[in-house]
Design a protein around this motif. Structure first.
Motif, PDB file in Angstrom:
ATOM      1  N   ALA A 181      23.338  -1.912-122.608  1.00 32.04           N
ATOM      2  CA  ALA A 181      24.584  -1.208-122.292  1.00 32.04           C
ATOM      3  C   ALA A 181      24.407  -0.304-121.081  1.00 32.04           C
ATOM      4  CB  ALA A 181      25.047  -0.401-123.498  1.00 32.04           C
ATOM      5  N   THR A 182      23.224   0.281-120.927  1.00 34.27           N
ATOM      6  CA  THR A 182      22.949   1.115-119.758  1.00 34.27           C
ATOM      7  C   THR A 182      23.021   0.300-118.478  1.00 34.27           C
ATOM      8  OG1 THR A 182      21.560   2.624-121.021  1.00 34.27           O
ATOM      9  CG2 THR A 182      21.181   2.533-118.649  1.00 34.27           C
ATOM     10  N   GLY A 183      22.489  -0.918-118.513  1.00 37.27           N
ATOM     11  CA  GLY A 183      22.587  -1.789-117.345  1.00 37.27           C
ATOM     12  C   GLY A 183      24.025  -2.002-116.923  1.00 37.27           C
ATOM     13  N   VAL A 228      21.613   4.847-133.376  1.00 39.36           N
ATOM     14  CA  VAL A 228      20.513   4.710-132.427  1.00 39.36           C
ATOM     15  C   VAL A 228      21.008   4.174-131.092  1.00 39.36           C
ATOM     16  CG1 VAL A 228      18.305   3.584-131.949  1.00 39.36           C
ATOM     17  CG2 VAL A 228      18.819   4.404-134.259  1.00 39.36           C
ATOM     18  N   ALA A 229      21.818   3.125-131.112  1.00 42.21           N
ATOM     19  CA  ALA A 229      22.224   2.469-129.865  1.00 42.21           C
ATOM     20  C   ALA A 229      23.136   3.349-129.019  1.00 42.21           C
ATOM     21  CB  ALA A 229      22.907   1.142-130.178  1.00 42.21           C
ATOM     22  N   CYS A 230      24.124   3.980-129.642  1.00 43.58           N
ATOM     23  CA  CYS A 230      25.082   4.779-128.860  1.00 43.58           C
ATOM     24  C   CYS A 230      24.404   5.957-128.165  1.00 43.58           C
ATOM     25  CB  CYS A 230      26.230   5.244-129.746  1.00 43.58           C
ATOM     26  SG  CYS A 230      27.310   3.891-130.268  1.00 43.58           S
ATOM     27  N   PRO A 231      23.611   6.775-128.878  1.00 42.70           N
ATOM     28  CA  PRO A 231      22.893   7.837-128.158  1.00 42.70           C
ATOM     29  C   PRO A 231      21.916   7.302-127.116  1.00 42.70           C
ATOM     30  CG  PRO A 231      22.938   8.293-130.515  1.00 42.70           C
ATOM     31  CD  PRO A 231      23.434   6.892-130.341  1.00 42.70           C
ATOM     32  N   ALA A 233      22.181   4.545-125.288  1.00 44.86           N
ATOM     33  CA  ALA A 233      22.940   4.163-124.098  1.00 44.86           C
ATOM     34  C   ALA A 233      23.440   5.391-123.354  1.00 44.86           C
ATOM     35  CB  ALA A 233      24.108   3.263-124.495  1.00 44.86           C
ATOM     36  N   ALA A 234      23.938   6.380-124.108  1.00 46.67           N
ATOM     37  CA  ALA A 234      24.476   7.581-123.474  1.00 46.67           C
ATOM     38  C   ALA A 234      23.403   8.352-122.722  1.00 46.67           C
ATOM     39  CB  ALA A 234      25.130   8.469-124.528  1.00 46.67           C
ATOM     40  N   LEU A 235      22.226   8.480-123.321  1.00 49.95           N
ATOM     41  CA  LEU A 235      21.164   9.250-122.687  1.00 49.95           C
ATOM     42  C   LEU A 235      20.521   8.490-121.532  1.00 49.95           C
ATOM     43  CD1 LEU A 235      19.515  10.777-125.874  1.00 49.95           C
ATOM     44  CD2 LEU A 235      20.876  11.978-124.156  1.00 49.95           C
ATOM     45  N   LEU A 236      20.291   7.195-121.726  1.00 51.91           N
ATOM     46  CA  LEU A 236      19.682   6.406-120.652  1.00 51.91           C
ATOM     47  C   LEU A 236      20.562   6.343-119.412  1.00 51.91           C
ATOM     48  CD1 LEU A 236      18.190   3.444-122.731  1.00 51.91           C
ATOM     49  CD2 LEU A 236      16.884   5.112-121.401  1.00 51.91           C
ATOM     50  N   SER A 237      21.873   6.340-119.600  1.00 52.92           N
ATOM     51  CA  SER A 237      22.799   6.240-118.467  1.00 52.92           C
ATOM     52  C   SER A 237      23.335   7.587-118.028  1.00 52.92           C
ATOM     53  CB  SER A 237      23.966   5.323-118.834  1.00 52.92           C
ATOM     54  OG  SER A 237      24.693   5.841-119.931  1.00 52.92           O
TER      55      SER A 237
END
Length: 799
Positions: A181-183, A228-231, A233-237
């Motif tokens: 998702a970050t990509g 796990v996934a939502c945080p 993605a939010a933090l990585l991006s």
């Protein structure tokens, strides 16, 4: 060994790149280039500005070449953090865009191939789904919308990662989903991120509603993946979205009018173009009809063709027994089409009220999702056919064949009806077209319908043959898949016509008379329909569209000046992220073309040259250059334009809208005074007769250093956009920046000599970068630990 097994098992996936190679062969294997729409008008200037900024030793935080400067990294469409963008430092732009397009179109098809393979579809069905997606209009039309193309390529991979996370239920798989998702976030299309969120929500609902595991187990899995996934993605991006959030209040996106948000809604009549290529979008309608269909402009997407053969195939399989994947794809298709219709339905107005969709424009973009779900349905239809499921549902299969025949009959009948020249159609065509021209228009439209009807009939015939001999279902399914892909490819290769490389490599002739780094304003007061009524000049063999594009290049149409290091000025707002008052002054300039007021506003903004087709009697004598337009391109030097930084000692205090009105006050002299908002005024004193001194120490993309000696207290003005994130220091001490003359920056200085520094250093960039770096380390740790984490028992996760 494992790689060898993958190659043997998934060999069709390695054939998928053949499709974009065939579709783009004229560009990829020659000196021709991609050039349409956003590529030449926005992408080239943007990427040239990026290279200039980085090569100048600055971080790509601020773009000084568009308008009076705009955020760079904080604008997602600039793709500053997208790894592909940095290849522009070593590749020519036209070469880069070929690689960029080939990679993303291939990635989109491969992602869908792997997704439906994960669902259990066979190789033929998966190849057909991926190929149909790659060759469809809703994907190929995005080649000229660079960031939407990249965001779309990530869409099936997000869904693939989500499916894997829901199946395993581990933190490791959820972290992988967050990384994917970050990509997509870094690819720069907020629209596609929101579309992916809608698709993911639908997929999670389907997972919860249908499955072999207990509901409680599925709920726990959803909770784990979400938490796990939502945080992640939010933090990585965060390095991207935190700076973007930081500039939103400074622009107009938060206050977009509903009419603006729903502009370029897909008209219900244009749905025909989904299955008959360009039938509506290509017709030369009169002005009134264009207002009704396309809101007075050309469609946002000229080609949205998803296949007549595919339509017959999907309608044929619609009567067979549905799987949960069929239901998911069909529901997604229905939602996408309703959303694309925008203001013509009740759904979109509700969505912009209750979802983040209020930040975005142009509902027609949801045709992208429609094409994605349509390709899924095509793959599912081929799967049902190839596995001989029709043999146990013979009556349903015959009903589906009948539907294909009916579709063919309707399309062929429409072809005959068009040839008769119905009054309702003739009345909508541009009246300047003569009788012969109208006959040609009707003939072409009739041909398109007849072609679509013939393709539908071909699918129906193959279905009939397959129902008579179920043992040969695979062969008839392969023939149907070939017909679907051939149909899409025969239209798809024309969607992105190539152009000679000279179109994007040539330099405007006027650059020899405009100093590098100058600030320009483009003056063209022609009505909107002017371009469609002109005959343009160009090299022998050039098309009208190439000549028009060359004309826009030669006249330095904003923001193309960034390609040659020229700075913009009152250029309006391209993205909705520029200061709202920029549009006010842009409107003043357009209404004041050739007037003393226009000259004063140009001088106030430090505009060095006016370039365009208009005549200005209040400026210095023009130099004229030949152009593709009927008129020559004129270049005027603006007399007494302000320096890019200067000192004043007189102040007027006014809030909006009075500050804008003061610009038109004949007594206002931008050379000696500034307008500032209430509450920011400091003491000033009249110049005692001694001249002020200002010397530029340096000027980089994101910082300006000045050596100033003020004869009395006053303000140092810098002609860069007043924007949150700019910081100023005087002799090393931080000081407040005030908004000067509506758009610009100023700091108060006392009498004496000072070093004044302006820097663009938004705190959101630092916080976002720190969060992304820290979360990347944490995600890697979770990923490594996940190798040894407990998993669900074998067979429990499989659905």
């Amino acid at each position: 060994m494992r790689l060898g097994r993958i190659l043997r098992r998934e060999w069709p996936a390695f054939l998928l790149p053949i499709i974009p190679l065939a579709l783009f062969y004229r560009v990829l294997f020659s000196e021709w280039v991609f050039w349409q729409r956003d590529i030449s008008l926005y992408w080239y200037p943007q990427v040239e500005a990026f290279v200039r900024v980085v090569a100048g030793g600055s971080l790509p935080l601020w773009n000084p070449y568009m308008s009076f400067g705009l955020p760079f990294l904080a604008d997602p469409s600039c793709q500053v953090l997208y790894p592909f963008t940095w290849l522009n430092l070593v590749l020519r732009p036209d070469i880069f865009y070929k690689v960029y397009t080939l990679f993303h179109v291939t990635a989109a098809g491969l992602g869908l191939y792997l997704l439906v393979r994960r669902w259990g579809l066979g190789r033929l069905a998966a190849f057909t789904a991926g190929g149909a997606w790659m060759a469809s209009g809703p994907l190929l039309v995005l080649v000229s919308h660079y960031h939407h193309l990249a965001g779309t390529a990530w869409l099936p991979w997000v869904l693939l990662a989500l499916d894997a996370a829901l199946a395993s239920g581990t933190a490791r798989s959820a972290v992988a989903l967050g990384a994917v998702a970050t990509g997509q976030v870094l690819a720069g299309s907020g629209d596609l991120c929101l579309m992916s969120a809608f698709v993911a929500a639908g997929y999670v609902i389907a997972f919860l509603a249908v499955g072999d595991r207990p509901v409680a187990s599925r709920l726990r899995t959803i909770a784990t993946v979400t938490l796990v996934a939502c945080p992640s993605a939010a933090l990585l991006s965060a390095a991207q979205w935190l700076p973007t959030l930081g500039i939103l209040p400074s622009g107009q996106r938060l206050g977009l009018d509903a009419a603006v948000k729903m502009y370029w809604s897909l008209h219900p009549a244009s749905l025909i173009d989904l299955w008959v290529p360009g039938l509506v979008s290509d017709l030369p309608f009169n002005a009134a009809t264009r207002v009704s269909l396309f809101e007075a402009r050309e469609p946002l997407f000229m080609w949205i063709y998803m296949g007549a053969a595919a339509a017959a195939l999907v309608s044929l399989s619609a009567v067979l027994r549905w799987t949960r994947y069929t239901l998911f794809a069909a529901s997604g298709l229905g939602f996408s089409i309703l959303a694309a219709l925008g203001r013509h339905t009740l759904l979109y107005p509700l969505l912009i009220r209750f979802t983040p969709l209020f930040l975005f424009r142009y509902p027609q973009k949801y045709v992208i999702l429609a094409g994605f779900f349509w390709a899924m349905l095509v793959g599912l239809a081929i799967e049902g056919w190839a596995r001989g499921r029709a043999s146990g549902q013979r009556s349903r299969w015959l009903l589906g064949t009948t539907l294909g025949i009916v579709l063919s009959f309707v399309l062929l009948s429409a072809s005959l009806w068009i040839l008769r020249g119905p009054a309702v159609l003739l009345g909508a065509i541009e009246p300047t077209i003569d009788g012969v021209g109208r006959e040609l228009v009707l003939t072409e439209a009739a041909y398109k319908c007849a072609r679509a009807g013939s393709l539908a009939a071909g699918i129906a015939l193959l279905a009939w043959l397959g129902s008579r001999r179920p043992a040969r279902a695979v062969w008839t399914a392969a023939a149907a898949a070939s017909l679907v892909l051939a149909d899409l490819a025969s239209v798809g290769w024309k969607i992105n016509p190539a152009a000679p490389r000279e179109l994007v490599r040539a330099r405007p002739a006027l650059l020899g008379n405009v100093a590098a780094g100058s600030r320009i304003w483009v003056s063209i007061s022609k009505p909107p329909e002017w371009a469609s009524q002109q005959v343009f000049r160009g090299p022998p063999g050039w098309t009208r569209q190439w000549c028009l594009s060359a004309g826009l290049r030669d006249v330095i149409w904003p923001p193309t000046g960034a390609r040659w290091g020229l700075r913009g000025s009152y250029d309006g707002d391209f993205t909705g992220l520029a200061p709202p008052l920029l549009n006010n002054l842009t409107l003043i300039m357009k209404n004041g073309i050739g007037s003393p007021l226009g000259r004063r506003v140009l001088q106030m903004g430090g505009v060095d040259y006016v370039v365009g087709l208009d005549e200005w009697t209040v400026l210095d004598e023009a130099k004229e250059f030949a152009s593709p337009f009927p008129e020559p391109i004129r270049v005027y030097r603006v007399p007494q334009a302000q320096a890019k930084a200067y000192v004043v000692h007189r102040v007027r205090v006014a809030a909006e809208p009075h500050s804008v009105e003061l610009i038109g006050d004949a007594s206002f002299d931008p050379a000696t005074e500034i307008i500032i908002p209430p509450g920011s005024e400091e003491s000033v004193a009249a110049n005692p007769g001694q001249p002020d001194s200002l010397r530029e120490l340096w000027r980089r993309a994101d910082s300006i250093g000045l050596d100033v000696e003020a004869a009395s207290p006053g303000y140092v003005v810098a002609l860069e956009s007043f924007y949150s994130g700019w910081r100023a220091r005087i002799d090393g001490r931080a000081t407040e920046i005030v908004r000067a003359n509506i758009l610009f920056q100023a700091v108060h200085v006392d009498v004496g000599r000072h070093t004044v520094v302006f820097e663009y250093r938004p705190s959101a960039v630092l916080w976002g970068g720190a969060l992304s770096a820290a979360s990347a380390i944490l995600a890697l740790t979770l990923w490594r630990r996940g190798r040894h984490a407990s998993r669900l028992p074998p067979g429990v996760a499989a659905q």
